[in-house]
Design a protein around this motif. Sequence first.
Motif, PDB file in Angstrom:
ATOM      1  N   ARG A  53       7.207  15.465  -3.349  1.00 23.62           N
ATOM      2  CA  ARG A  53       5.818  15.893  -3.421  1.00 23.62           C
ATOM      3  C   ARG A  53       5.600  17.038  -2.457  1.00 23.62           C
ATOM      4  O   ARG A  53       6.266  17.117  -1.428  1.00 23.62           O
ATOM      5  N   PRO A 104       4.337   6.479   6.979  1.00 24.82           N
ATOM      6  CA  PRO A 104       3.339   5.699   7.713  1.00 24.82           C
ATOM      7  C   PRO A 104       3.643   5.596   9.191  1.00 24.82           C
ATOM      8  O   PRO A 104       4.736   5.927   9.651  1.00 24.82           O
ATOM      9  N   GLU A 112      -4.858   8.291   4.749  1.00 26.19           N
ATOM     10  CA  GLU A 112      -4.920   7.364   3.618  1.00 26.19           C
ATOM     11  C   GLU A 112      -5.789   7.925   2.499  1.00 26.19           C
ATOM     12  O   GLU A 112      -5.508   7.703   1.321  1.00 26.19           O
ATOM     13  N   GLN A 171       2.111   1.895  -3.323  1.00 18.79           N
ATOM     14  CA  GLN A 171       1.039   2.448  -4.157  1.00 18.79           C
ATOM     15  C   GLN A 171       0.973   3.966  -4.022  1.00 18.79           C
ATOM     16  O   GLN A 171       0.748   4.658  -5.006  1.00 18.79           O
ATOM     17  N   THR A 172       1.163   4.469  -2.797  1.00 16.88           N
ATOM     18  CA  THR A 172       1.120   5.927  -2.645  1.00 16.88           C
ATOM     19  C   THR A 172       2.271   6.579  -3.405  1.00 16.88           C
ATOM     20  O   THR A 172       2.210   7.758  -3.727  1.00 16.88           O
ATOM     21  N   MET A 173       3.324   5.814  -3.671  1.00 17.11           N
ATOM     22  CA  MET A 173       4.440   6.372  -4.453  1.00 17.11           C
ATOM     23  C   MET A 173       4.208   6.137  -5.939  1.00 17.11           C
ATOM     24  O   MET A 173       5.121   6.335  -6.747  1.00 17.11           O
ATOM     25  N   CYS A 175      -3.826  10.474   0.662  1.00 14.90           N
ATOM     26  CA  CYS A 175      -2.806   9.853  -0.183  1.00 14.90           C
ATOM     27  C   CYS A 175      -3.411   8.955  -1.260  1.00 14.90           C
ATOM     28  O   CYS A 175      -2.680   8.257  -1.959  1.00 14.90           O
ATOM     29  N   PRO A 215      11.399   5.845  -4.035  1.00 15.26           N
ATOM     30  CA  PRO A 215      10.390   6.602  -4.785  1.00 15.26           C
ATOM     31  C   PRO A 215      10.906   7.066  -6.142  1.00 15.26           C
ATOM     32  O   PRO A 215      10.149   7.125  -7.105  1.00 15.26           O
ATOM     33  N   LEU A 249       3.441   9.806   1.879  1.00 14.65           N
ATOM     34  CA  LEU A 249       3.026   9.299   3.180  1.00 14.65           C
ATOM     35  C   LEU A 249       4.227   8.789   3.964  1.00 14.65           C
ATOM     36  O   LEU A 249       5.053   8.042   3.449  1.00 14.65           O
ATOM     37  N   LEU A 300      -5.269   6.199  -0.990  1.00 15.80           N
ATOM     38  CA  LEU A 300      -5.397   4.767  -0.757  1.00 15.80           C
ATOM     39  C   LEU A 300      -6.843   4.343  -0.519  1.00 15.80           C
ATOM     40  O   LEU A 300      -7.186   3.185  -0.651  1.00 15.80           O
ATOM     41  N   GLN A 301      -7.672   5.274  -0.098  1.00 16.01           N
ATOM     42  CA  GLN A 301      -9.103   5.007  -0.011  1.00 16.01           C
ATOM     43  C   GLN A 301      -9.859   6.289  -0.338  1.00 16.01           C
ATOM     44  O   GLN A 301      -9.267   7.369  -0.370  1.00 16.01           O
ATOM     45  N   ARG A 338       0.832  -1.205   0.000  1.00 16.10           N
ATOM     46  CA  ARG A 338       0.000   0.000   0.000  1.00 16.10           C
ATOM     47  C   ARG A 338       0.869   1.260   0.000  1.00 16.10           C
ATOM     48  O   ARG A 338       0.569   2.240  -0.687  1.00 16.10           O
ATOM     49  N   LEU A 339       1.945   1.226   0.768  1.00 20.40           N
ATOM     50  CA  LEU A 339       2.840   2.379   0.795  1.00 20.40           C
ATOM     51  C   LEU A 339       3.423   2.630  -0.596  1.00 20.40           C
ATOM     52  O   LEU A 339       3.493   3.769  -1.059  1.00 20.40           O
TER      53      LEU A 339
END
Lengths: 262, 265
Positions: free
Chosen positions: B159, B88, B66, A157-159, B69, B106, B86, B71-72, A154-155
């Motif tokens: 970002r 975390p 989330e 994915q944010t990238m 960012c 990244p 993010l 994710l949801q 998931r992390l």
Amino acid sequence: MRRPLHPAVRVALGVLGPLLLLAAWQAYVRLADVDPILLPAPTDVAASLVDDRSLLWDAFVVTGQEVLLGLATALVLGAGLAILMHLSAIVRAMLGPLVIGIQAVPIPVLAPVLVFWLGFGVGPKIVIVAIICFFPVVINTLDALDRVDPDLGRLLQTMGASRRQRLRWVELPAALPAALSGAKVAVAIAGIAAVFAEYAGAEQGSEGLGLLINSARFSLATDRAFAAVFILAVFAVLTTGALALAQRLLAPWAHRRPGAPR
Amino acid sequence: MGYPGGSVRVQSPPSGPAAARPLTARGIVRRFGDLAVLDGVDLDVAPHETVALVGPSGCGKSTLLEMVCGLQAPDAGTLDAAPAALMPQRDLLLPWLDARDNVALPLRLAGSGRREARAAADALLDRVELGRFARSRPDELSGGMRQRVSFLRALATERELLCLDEPFGALDAITREELRHWLAERLEERPRSVLLVTHDVEEAALLGDRVIVLGPRPAGVVARISVDAGPARRREATDPAVVDARRRIHDALRTAMRGDEVAAT
Ligand SMILES: Nc1ncnc2c1ncn2[C@@H]1O[C@H](COP(=O)(O)OP(=O)(O)OP(=O)(O)O)[C@@H](O)[C@H]1O
Ligand SMILES: [Mg+2]
């Protein structure tokens, strides 16, 4: 916490253990006057190792090849299948029982069919060794993949990571050391599988240790059969060591160095 | 499954007009089945502003991050956010990569070559004097060190909006304080817009330009407090403005919790 042993001490102890066993065996055979056709003394086996060395070596080259190629096949295909099963619930549901079920098929049933298809060369032996070694590789790899923290994906994915990138950076590195561990578990059974596979028959000149054991027992040369077994055992130890080394070089993170700074 | 009513717009970089707000959230609602978590949250982050988000455990702070960012998605409300990085709640460093490659990740994901990404990561690590840890894997680093690496990884995304989810939550008091200074320094060097989740009231008062206090679930904003204590880098826990902000955050939290008890009886 247990203190880690110095590597040299560890090797010395690893040799000492089997030597003690051999000494006890030698004493037993001599004192109880055991029939050498039933159980030869270690010294007789050693003599056979020297006398029959070219015979044993030729047979070892065949069996060693079967074991290593079979193991390598199982490693690559097993890790690949585990990743597929991890990615697709459908593949997993379909192949899960099959992977387990095939384990239960006895080699003497499997071997003749494969020989019929693939001939009397090393081909069917490699396939049998691979089938036998497949299971621990798949199970171990799948288990490691299931334990990967889903938040890592998931992390990523944010990238902006794609599925393929997540596979490359998360799943593959998690699978690698686990697949090698699975192969380590499989090494010992790989030798046994190769021996049984050879019983189904081989071409002239490509007889491995399995056939050598068979014919040695047939001609009551039990010491030679034991010499072959000894070679298989040493080979298993060395192969396991090589896999452990590969794991350390390719996946150093999976091997926590004792005393590393925290 | 859909998200009835909820709408998300991720600003495409470069984010519109220069003065565009990195985050505008209006009436955010989020439920998990029968559990109503967020109930109409309004939230803004202005350019280069640090907004601290405080609230009781389980009120939906991580859920909100989330959503920011991507994710949801919210079940209702609108969310307009610049691309966000993010950090975390747990560091989530990749155990198979050393510090440098974790920071470089990244960039690799964005398509940089290995050499280029590593050089950039080295530069980030060197600038904060962590160069000597570049080749250490996470299991060889202390908790405080791992958080720093995790923060640098978020910075490396370049970002505009940083979402920090309890960046110091798992650390001991002294390391926590050390890292708080470190973070304030980093943000002074290279200002960013920050949404900082914490449940440490003092931390919120020392780092936030504004503090948003959420109530218990289903959470809404119970107080918005601006901290007029100058730049975070130069604040002290004893500054009157910081002390005052702490007291107001405390009061808001206590009132919200008491309201919760009254509602429960
Ligand atoms: N995917 C999910 N499915 C179901 N419930 C969830 C899910 N994610 C979060 N929750 C629930 O939503 C609530 C809010 O969770 P969240 O992690 O956002 O809280 P938080 O404010 O970050 O808490 P903490 O301070 O403990 O980190 C919790 O009760 C949690 O159990
Ligand atoms: Mg949280």
